[in-house]
Scaffold this active site. Structure first.
Site, PDB file in Angstrom:
ATOM      1  N   LYS B  75       0.688  -1.188  -0.009  1.00  0.00           N
ATOM      2  CA  LYS B  75       0.135  -0.124  -0.110  1.00  0.00           C
ATOM      3  C   LYS B  75       1.081   1.256   0.041  1.00  0.00           C
ATOM      4  O   LYS B  75       2.148   1.165   0.745  1.00  0.00           O
ATOM      5  CB  LYS B  75      -0.849   0.144   1.186  1.00  0.00           C
ATOM      6  CG  LYS B  75      -1.911   1.050   1.387  1.00  0.00           C
ATOM      7  CD  LYS B  75      -2.829   0.826   2.717  1.00  0.00           C
ATOM      8  CE  LYS B  75      -3.959   1.759   2.922  1.00  0.00           C
ATOM      9  NZ  LYS B  75      -4.565   1.508   4.196  1.00  0.00           N
ATOM     10  N   SER B 150      -9.527   1.174   3.164  1.00  0.00           N
ATOM     11  CA  SER B 150      -8.856   1.852   2.365  1.00  0.00           C
ATOM     12  C   SER B 150      -7.705   1.393   1.449  1.00  0.00           C
ATOM     13  O   SER B 150      -7.144   1.732   0.811  1.00  0.00           O
ATOM     14  CB  SER B 150      -8.126   3.097   3.188  1.00  0.00           C
ATOM     15  OG  SER B 150      -7.107   2.469   4.223  1.00  0.00           O
ATOM     16  N   SER B 174      -9.624  -1.497   7.085  1.00  0.00           N
ATOM     17  CA  SER B 174      -9.068  -1.055   5.776  1.00  0.00           C
ATOM     18  C   SER B 174      -8.290  -2.276   5.214  1.00  0.00           C
ATOM     19  O   SER B 174      -7.871  -1.939   4.307  1.00  0.00           O
ATOM     20  CB  SER B 174      -8.080   0.063   6.077  1.00  0.00           C
ATOM     21  OG  SER B 174      -9.053   1.308   6.301  1.00  0.00           O
TER      22      SER B 174
END
Lengths: 452, 482
Positions: B75, B150, B174
């Protein structure tokens, strides 16, 4: 006007920020050396880069605990860091890691003397925090086209102590700061160098009707960074909302009670206790003892000299306070070591006076030579032939010559003005180049004049 | 689509080469990612260099361990030295960190081949990856739908075969929520189990580093390689890291599985309800004892989270001011104006919303009512779990109340926030929690089973998840992308 002045009193509280004498910063491993090229002592952590985390410097905690114990503060079993928010580019994260509701220590005091009278000034709290960076403006701040930021100082460990509003005069405030500084130096907690910002002071000042216990509107004066040079920047303290909240990246600090006690037991003798001991152990006047304990280095110097010549601690104190301190700054902890005169050599000089080898007057000349060359006093005396003349025969000849040359003094003496003998003694001393033993000369002159 | 343990086993036997596999993944990214939008940055050269180094080690019969040569994605919230790290935000669009996150260091030390940096909601604020300042990410099972968020880019990359494993961050769900939406495994370990150093902070007391994988064995391998104390993170736990893989095969016989009533209430999609209850039946059939439990504070989770997380975010994001790095909007009349213009242009609407919420919650006069009160509720939620874990070993529940929704479907922030209702409690308490695929709805969209464990007891979570996974066929089904 004078009526107003008598009705109001000044109430002063001091916030002192002391840079802790650690090798590395409060929350990262960067060095804390003063005066390095801009931003050369920084890393992602103290630059507030994205993703970095703080880790508490254990040494800083130890030093703060030492100071807290010396001021008699209660070391809280647990304390916590908090974030204090405001936007300013000298602060890389736009918040400062400080302590707020749960400081490291609370409730202590500092004892000091103002004009010989003892005063106890309360200390409300002591906490740890990180310093901010330094802004360098291109020209004047208001019109500068650009500003540069140096983060070398950002993250340097600071210990903030907040006094109670117990101070009443500027003199008391100065005395507080001096005594405070002396304690930190004795503890090795801070190097106390105010020019380099290692000790900074903000004053909260208010006026109130005499007899009132409430505090008036407070005015804060920031950065009183030297005893003399008090900045004139008066500013009203605005009610900032710093949006404090507990620093989530750090766990609360738990203070091990046994460790705190062992730290307490290991505290060195503090300046006040040392001053009292100098009075009782060496028979010094309180004033002299106060001067000699202004710094650890000076007090250590004195005691080293006493060890070298234990018979006359008073004379050693006199030589230090009246002669040595004329040459070096008592408050500068390192100056005494740079004077070139070791404690043993100063003791040697006093010993030469005490055993009659030289007179006090000659000793001052020898001292001046020692300052210049750092030589051993005995070697100077020997080389320069400064040894006192104590041979009765040689002195008698000098005395006779002086009497013969001073008919007026002899006449005055005979008419009852005994003080006239001093003129003769002076003449003898001068003739001997200061080397005659003053006590022997005095005795001989008295004898001879009385017999005439 | 091969798992990491299958790939590295093939490397060890010489049946596959790390360079060949890395090239395959890079080719697949090149072919498919225009549509999927999983990656923000592909680090082709670095990946091939790492693969060549791994290949040399295998040739020398000295691989670094079970991740050597494994192609993984990160990420874009983890700092990577020399590789831009945007956090999905304009304000860090050109930010290149001077250091590697501890996670990245550990992955590199384990020989992992980092393929690139994946898309995310800006500063990890969101549940759909639609709040990225740069691009949409599509769900590999249905390109019209979100991958969750996310960490949507990482989830989509693993589900779509654009990485064999990945890391995301889980602050309120997330990682678990996108894992459920994309039909992969997502494990949020105990708070402090994996170092946060170098993870760009959203909400410090809630942020967790968390792996995505195709199966439980890979999840265990990724956790084992990255967990453990880090002197650079004061909140990292100083406890030994057990051999998670070795513990996998112990089965669930005799384990007590709690089913919290509050996770099966109104708002739960009936198809998910059925799938999760069926999964619990599987655990019963495997020998676990099933027990109903109650976590009465569940309903306060979302409200509490949306005080704590924005409050911490408002503080953590204060550093983006245009002074030191990242975006600076010139032309301001003074410093304050420059900072205002930079933040106005650099942050998207969701970030601004949360910074404002958080600033308010920390303000003098409101602190006690909001942040202070929220911390008290967190304590109550923790006690709920402690009570439950006095009776059971793990809790089983849905990961999400709905399956992956369509892009633009949840334009109301509150509707988006409610999607985290089942994941937030484990975030707020720091308890380990995992999302495991447990079936598909009628439209073929994946459903996640969430297991929540005791502090630092990832081993039990993985063991239960592994038993379930081995007893069910779900991991065989993969999305068709071509």
């Amino acid at each position: 006007m004078s009526a107003v002045a008598t009705e109001y009193e000044t109430v002063i509280g001091l916030e002192v920020h002391a840079q802790l004498a650690t090798r590395s910063k409060m929350f990262c491993g960067c060095p804390t050396t003063f005066g390095a090229p801009p931003n050369s002592q920084t890393c992602p952590i103290c630059q507030g880069m994205p993703g970095v985390l703080p880790v508490v410097n254990r040494r800083a905690v130890e030093l703060a605990v030492r100071a807290a114990l010396a001021f008699g503060l209660r070391v809280n079993p647990a304390c916590r860091f908090a974030r204090k928010h405001y936007y300013y580019p000298d602060m890389p994260k736009n918040f400062q890691i400080s302590q707020y509701e749960e400081p490291l220590a609370e409730d202590g005091s500092l004892e000091l003397e103002v004009d010989g009278a003892p005063r106890r000034i309360g200390i409300q709290r002591l906490h740890l925090e990180e310093d901010v960076g330094k802004l360098v403006h291109e020209g004047d701040f208001a019109t500068a086209l650009s500003s540069l930021v140096d983060y070398n100082r950002a993250g340097v460990p600071l210990m903030e102590t907040v006094s109670r509003p117990d101070l009443r005069t500027p003199e008391e405030a100065a005395a507080y700061l001096k005594a405070f500084r002396a304690v930190l130096l004795a503890l090795g907690v801070c190097d106390g160098n105010m020019e380099e910002g290692a000790l900074r002071c903000d004053a909260n000042i208010s006026l109130r009707p005499r007899g009132s216990t409430e505090l008036g509107t407070k005015v804060e004066i920031k950065n009183l960074n030297s005893f003399r040079n008090v900045q004139r920047a008066l500013s009203k303290e605005y009610a900032h909302d710093y949006r404090y909240f507990p620093e989530p990246d750090l766990v609360p600090l738990q203070m091990d009670a046994a460790w705190v006690e062992s730290t307490r037991a290991a505290l060195p003798e503090l300046p006040r206790a040392r001053r009292q001991r100098f009075v009782s152990q060496y028979g010094l006047p309180a004033y002299d003892a106060g001067i000699l304990t202004q710094s650890t280095a000076l007090a250590d110097y004195y005691e080293a000299a006493v060890r070298a010549h234990p018979a006359n601690p008073k004379a050693l104190a006199n030589w230090i306070t009246s002669e040595l301190l004329r040459e070096v700054d008592a408050a500068d902890d390192t100056a005494i070591a740079r004077s070139g005169i070791s404690p043993a050599r100063l003791a040697g000089l006093v010993l030469l006076i005490d055993d009659g080898t030289i007179s006090g007057k000659i000793a001052k000349d020898v001292f001046a030579r020692m300052l210049a060359s750092g030589e051993d006093p005995a070697a100077i005396v020997k080389r320069e032939g400064l040894t006192q003349v104590a041979d009765a025969g040689a002195l008698e000849a000098l005395v006779d010559a002086a009497i013969a040359a001073n008919a007026k003094a002899v006449a005055d003496f005979k008419s009852g003005k005994t003080a006239a003998s001093r003129a003769v003694v002076g003449q003898v001393m001068k003739a001997s180049g200061g080397k005659a033993n003053p006590a022997m000369v005095d005795r001989l002159v008295q004898e001879k004049l009385s017999r005439m | 689509m091969r798992t990491i343990h299958e790939l590295t086993a093939a490397f060890a036997k010489g049946e596959a080469s790390p360079v060949g596999v890395a090239e395959d993944y890079l080719a697949r990214i090149g072919a498919l990612d225009d549509r999927l939008g999983a990656y923000l940055t592909v680090t082709r050269d670095d990946a091939l260099a790492a693969a060549r180094a791994a290949e040399a080690r295998y040739r020398a019969k000295a691989p670094l361990g079970p991740l050597d040569g494994a192609p993984v994605a990160l990420k874009d919230v983890f700092c990577t030295r020399g590789v831009r790290t945007t956090c999905g935000s304009r304000i860090l669009e050109r930010y290149v960190p001077p250091y590697d996150a501890t996670l990245v260091e550990r992955l590199k030390a384990a020989g992992a081949v980092i393929l690139g940096k994946t898309n995310m909601d800006e500063f990890a604020m969101g549940s759909s990856t639609e709040h990225s300042a740069f691009q949409l990410t599509r769900n590999p099972w249905d390109l019209a739908r979100v991958p969750g968020g996310s960490s949507g880019g990482s989830a989509a990359a693993v589900a779509g075969g654009l990485a064999a494993g990945a890391f995301g961050t889980d602050t309120g769900g997330s990682v678990r929520q996108p894992a459920a939406f994309c039909g992969v495994v997502g494990l949020k370990p105990t708070y402090g189990r994996i170092s946060r150093y170098g993870l760009v902070a959203f909400a410090s007391s809630l942020d967790h580093v968390a792996p995505f994988a195709l199966d439980i064995t890979d999840t265990a391998l990724l956790l084992a390689a990255t967990a453990g104390h880090d002197p650079l993170d004061a909140t990292s736990v100083d406890a030994p890291v057990p051999d998670y893989v070795a513990a996998l095969a112990s089965g669930v016989k005799g384990l007590r599985v709690g089913v919290p009533d509050e996770y099966f209430g109104a708002g739960l999609d009936p198809e998910i309800d059925r799938a999760v209850r069926a999964a619990i039946d599987v655990l019963r059939d495997l020998g676990a004892a099933i027990e109903r439990v109650s976590l009465p504070t569940t309903e306060y989770g979302v409200a509490t989270y949306y005080v704590v997380a924005p409050a911490e975010a408002s503080s953590n994001l204060a550093r983006y001011d245009g002074v030191k790095y990242g975006l600076r909007v010139p032309g301001g009349k003074d410093l304050i104006d420059m900072v205002s213009r930079t933040r106005a242009a650099g942050f998207g609407p969701e970030v601004k919303r949360r910074v404002m919420l958080g600033t308010y919650a920390l303000s003098a006069g409101y602190y006690d009512a909001y942040y202070g009160q929220a911390q008290k509720v967190r304590t109550l939620v923790r006690r709920d779990f402690e009570k439950a874990f006095a009776r059971v070993d793990v809790l089983a529940a849905p990961t999400t109340p709905s399956v992956a929704f369509k892009h633009g479907e949840k334009s109301d922030p509150l509707a988006m926030y409610m999607n985290d209702v089942y994941t937030i409690p484990a975030s707020m308490t720091g308890l380990p929690a995992i999302s495991v695929p447990c079936g598909f709805n009628g439209s073929g969209l994946p459903i996640g089973l969430q297991l929540i464990g005791r502090p630092l007891d990832e081993a039990t979570l993985l063991r239960v998840a592994h038993a379930y996974e081995q007893a069910t066929p779900w991991r065989q089904r993969r999305p068709e992308l071509s």
